[in-house]
Design a protein around this motif. Structure first.
Motif, PDB file in Angstrom:
ATOM      1  N   CYS A   7      11.730 -67.791  26.210  1.00 50.32           N
ATOM      2  CA  CYS A   7      12.374 -66.641  25.557  1.00 50.32           C
ATOM      3  C   CYS A   7      12.904 -65.703  26.647  1.00 50.32           C
ATOM      4  CB  CYS A   7      11.397 -65.921  24.638  1.00 50.32           C
ATOM      5  SG  CYS A   7       9.994 -65.230  25.519  1.00 50.32           S
ATOM      6  N   CYS A  30       9.505 -62.081  24.077  1.00 52.46           N
ATOM      7  CA  CYS A  30       8.419 -61.995  23.092  1.00 52.46           C
ATOM      8  C   CYS A  30       7.474 -60.864  23.481  1.00 52.46           C
ATOM      9  CB  CYS A  30       7.671 -63.317  22.961  1.00 52.46           C
ATOM     10  SG  CYS A  30       6.721 -63.817  24.403  1.00 52.46           S
ATOM     11  N   CYS A  43       5.113 -69.961  27.299  1.00 50.40           N
ATOM     12  CA  CYS A  43       6.081 -71.049  27.448  1.00 50.40           C
ATOM     13  C   CYS A  43       7.307 -70.654  28.271  1.00 50.40           C
ATOM     14  CB  CYS A  43       6.546 -71.544  26.079  1.00 50.40           C
ATOM     15  SG  CYS A  43       7.603 -70.389  25.174  1.00 50.40           S
ATOM     16  N   ALA A  44       7.592 -69.366  28.363  1.00 52.57           N
ATOM     17  CA  ALA A  44       8.756 -68.874  29.106  1.00 52.57           C
ATOM     18  C   ALA A  44      10.089 -69.407  28.568  1.00 52.57           C
ATOM     19  CB  ALA A  44       8.619 -69.184  30.597  1.00 52.57           C
ATOM     20  N   CYS A 103       6.381 -71.086  22.100  1.00 51.05           N
ATOM     21  CA  CYS A 103       4.951 -70.813  21.900  1.00 51.05           C
ATOM     22  C   CYS A 103       4.717 -69.800  20.792  1.00 51.05           C
ATOM     23  CB  CYS A 103       4.294 -70.341  23.199  1.00 51.05           C
ATOM     24  SG  CYS A 103       4.730 -68.661  23.667  1.00 51.05           S
TER      25      CYS A 103
HETATM   26  S1  FES Z   1       6.761 -66.936  26.305  1.00 48.12           S
HETATM   27 FE1  FES Z   1       6.799 -68.291  24.628  1.00 48.12          FE
HETATM   28  S2  FES Z   1       7.962 -67.180  23.197  1.00 48.12           S
HETATM   29 FE2  FES Z   1       7.890 -65.848  24.868  1.00 48.12          FE
END
Ligand code: FES
Ligand code: HEM
Lengths: 106, 416
Positions: A49, A86, A46-47, A40
């Motif tokens: 990372c 992130c 998006c989880a 994302c």
């Molecule tokens: S949650 Fe998508 S890059 Fe960290």
């Protein structure tokens, strides 16, 4: 500037020089560190990372945000020291930081 | 028949009075003629109101960043089925099964947590071997030097077999899965897949009964690697009510069916448009890592997701009111030149291929994304290993839908 070590699930480490103000995710992705996708682009949406922060660095990296908590709750193989990297901002205080990556991002 | 971007069509779209621009016309998608509508909206009116359409009034959100803002703001933008659900066509209030894709937090979160581990990387590794064997069998059975329909012989057959593998579903009955998936998402009507809503619900009850049978078998047997067994034995899932079990199951079938099928066709079709990209991949199969997400971006198997605003909010300078229908056009955001260079082209070695909207973002982000990617990767790995020379013989026929962006057929021939 901070030197950050990423240790892959298989034990391989990658050391990266990261500039202050950027996210730990960005430092990994821009340096092609495997095991961190960042789909994302750092929006906490998006989880992909997900990392485990080494215990001695947990205090310096701070606490999860509310959104991060929710997104992490859908990720696989989470632990008490799980973070979405992130949401961790690089600073001088993080020089020497060590994080580990899970067996896959989901 | 490729009237897609003929100048006159493009010109006509750009000369429409702005307030008459209505991209939500199924026929546009069937003709692959929606692109100029979105090009114009991204340029002139990125958050756009259409007062009158066959789906009623709605907002179009067309730029990548605005879509991200809606998708990540579930407090204002609701997915609730009772408000209309997740697609531009309002969901029927009497839809029989609860699915977390059409729920809001906190119920959504609790249900999703139950299902998500089933398709996590560790579990997928268990299924990879069988999926590969079945993919190989299909590829090796294809005719050589003879025209055939890629959608039926490969995309549908592979996706159906993969679903059967995932659920350890009786193999000879596997096309039932495809049928139920199609029926679950169809609109009943004369000449349609099902003629009446009664017929539709009857078929879904048959699906429910079939899966309850499988559940009963598996719950009394030792745990296995299939999804039904995992649900039956999983600590957090074994106490689900039958309703929840079936809702989740159907969601997994529907979620993984057309989307993966159309990505399989879309990849091949895209390579026929960008043959030099296929040659690049052929020379360096390691590029599959970036090719698979790029195919999924380029295809965008779900053209949109819908939300309903719970309160007034400003988006891109426009006043959205509580109760308004808001459409996130992933198909447009994935072609947003501000975020993606040469977005209309398939490029197998993009710098950041995973940054696309096809799986959505936020709490509803696709649970099955890794599974979908794994399936596509296996198929393309095996095609590359065999160096199959697949020639696309003509234009595909496309689905009549503003939601499912896909193909009905694609004529091909394997040289050799
Ligand atoms: S949650 Fe998508 S890059 Fe960290
Ligand atoms: C290329 C293939 C696929 C695409 C493009 C796709 C796309 C999507 C999209 C756009 C969403 C909604 C995201 C949002 O609202 O933000 C979604 C949700 C979902 N998908 Fe997929 N999908 C694919 C494959 C699969 C597969 C194989 C499965 C089965 C395991 C699956 C299961 C689900 C489920 C269960 C949800 C609901 C998640 C939630 O509401 O929390 N999908 N998918």
């Amino acid at each position: 500037m901070a030197k950050i070590t990423f240790i892959e699930h298989n034990g391989t480490s990658h050391v990266v020089e990261a500039e202050n103000g950027m996210s730990v995710m960005r430092a990994a992705v821009d340096n092609n560190v495997p095991g961190i996708d960042g789909d994302c682009g750092g929006e906490c949406a998006c989880a992909t990372c997900h990392v485990y922060v080494e215990p001695e660095w947990q205090a310096a990296t701070g606490a999860r945000t509310e959104t991060e908590e929710t997104m992490l709750s859908f990720a696989a193989a989470t632990q008490d020291n799980s973070r979405l990297c992130c949401q961790i901002t690089v600073s001088d205080a993080l020089d020497g930081l060590v994080v580990r990556t899970p067996d896959g991002q989901h | 028949m490729n009237h897609v971007s003929t100048l006159s069509d493009r010109h006509a779209v750009w000369s429409l009075p702005l307030d008459q621009v209505n991209p939500a016309q199924p026929q546009l998608f069937k003709d692959d003629a929606q692109w100029s509508y979105f090009e114009r909206l991204r340029a002139e009116d990125p958050v756009h109101y259409t007062a009158d359409s066959e789906f009623g009034p709605y907002w179009s959100v067309t730029k990548y960043k605005d879509i991200m803002a809606v998708d990540t703001n579930h407090k204002v933008f609701s997915s609730l089925s009772t408000l209309g659900g997740i697609s531009i066509r309002d969901q029927r209030a009497d839809f029989p099964l609860p699915m977390f894709i059409a729920m809001d937090p906190p119920i959504h979160d609790a249900q999703r947590k139950v299902v998500s581990p089933i398709v996590a990387p560790g579990n997928l590794a268990i299924l990879e071997h069988t999926i590969r064997e079945r993919a190989i069998a299909i590829l090796d059975s294809l005719p050589r030097g003879e025209a055939f329909d890629w959608v039926d012989r490969v995309s549908i057959e592979l996706t159906t077999q993969m679903l059967a593998t995932l659920f350890d579903f009786p193999f000879q009955d596997r096309r039932k899965l495809t049928r139920w998936s199609d029926v679950a998402t169809t609109v009943a009507g004369p000449g349609g897949l099902v003629e009446t809503e009664e017929q539709r619900q009857a078929e879904l009850r048959e699906c429910a009964a079939y899966f309850m049978g499988l559940w009963n078998q598996r719950v009394n047997a030792p745990p296995q690697g299939d999804l039904v067994s995992m649900l039956a034995h999983g600590e957090s899932t074994r106490n689900m009510t039958p309703q929840e079990f079936l809702g989740n199951l159907i969601l997994l079938i529907v979620g993984g069916n057309d989307t993966t099928r159309n990505s399989l066709t879309g990849g091949l079709y895209a390579f026929s448009k960008f043959p030099e990209q296929y040659q690049k991949l052929r020379a360096n199969p390691a590029l599959l890592d970036s090719t698979i997400p790029e195919i999924i971006r380029w295809q965008t198997p779900l053209a949109h997701m819908r939300r309903t605003a719970l309160s007034d909010i400003e988006l891109g300078g426009k006043p959205i009111k509580a109760g308004d229908k808001v459409i996130m056009w992933y198909v447009s955001g994935n072609r947003d030149e501000e975020m993606i260079e040469n977005p209309n082209e398939l490029v197998v070695d993009r710098a950041r291929p995973r940054q696309h909207l096809s799986f959505g973002f936020g709490v509803h982000r696709c649970v099955g994304n890794r599974l979908a990617e794994m399936q596509l990767r296996i198929v393309w790995e095996e095609i590359l290993k065999r160096d199959l020379d697949i020639e696309v013989l003509g234009e595909p026929e496309r689905v009549l839908s503003t939601f499912i962006k896909g193909y009905i057929n694609l004529p091909v021939r394997i040289r050799g």
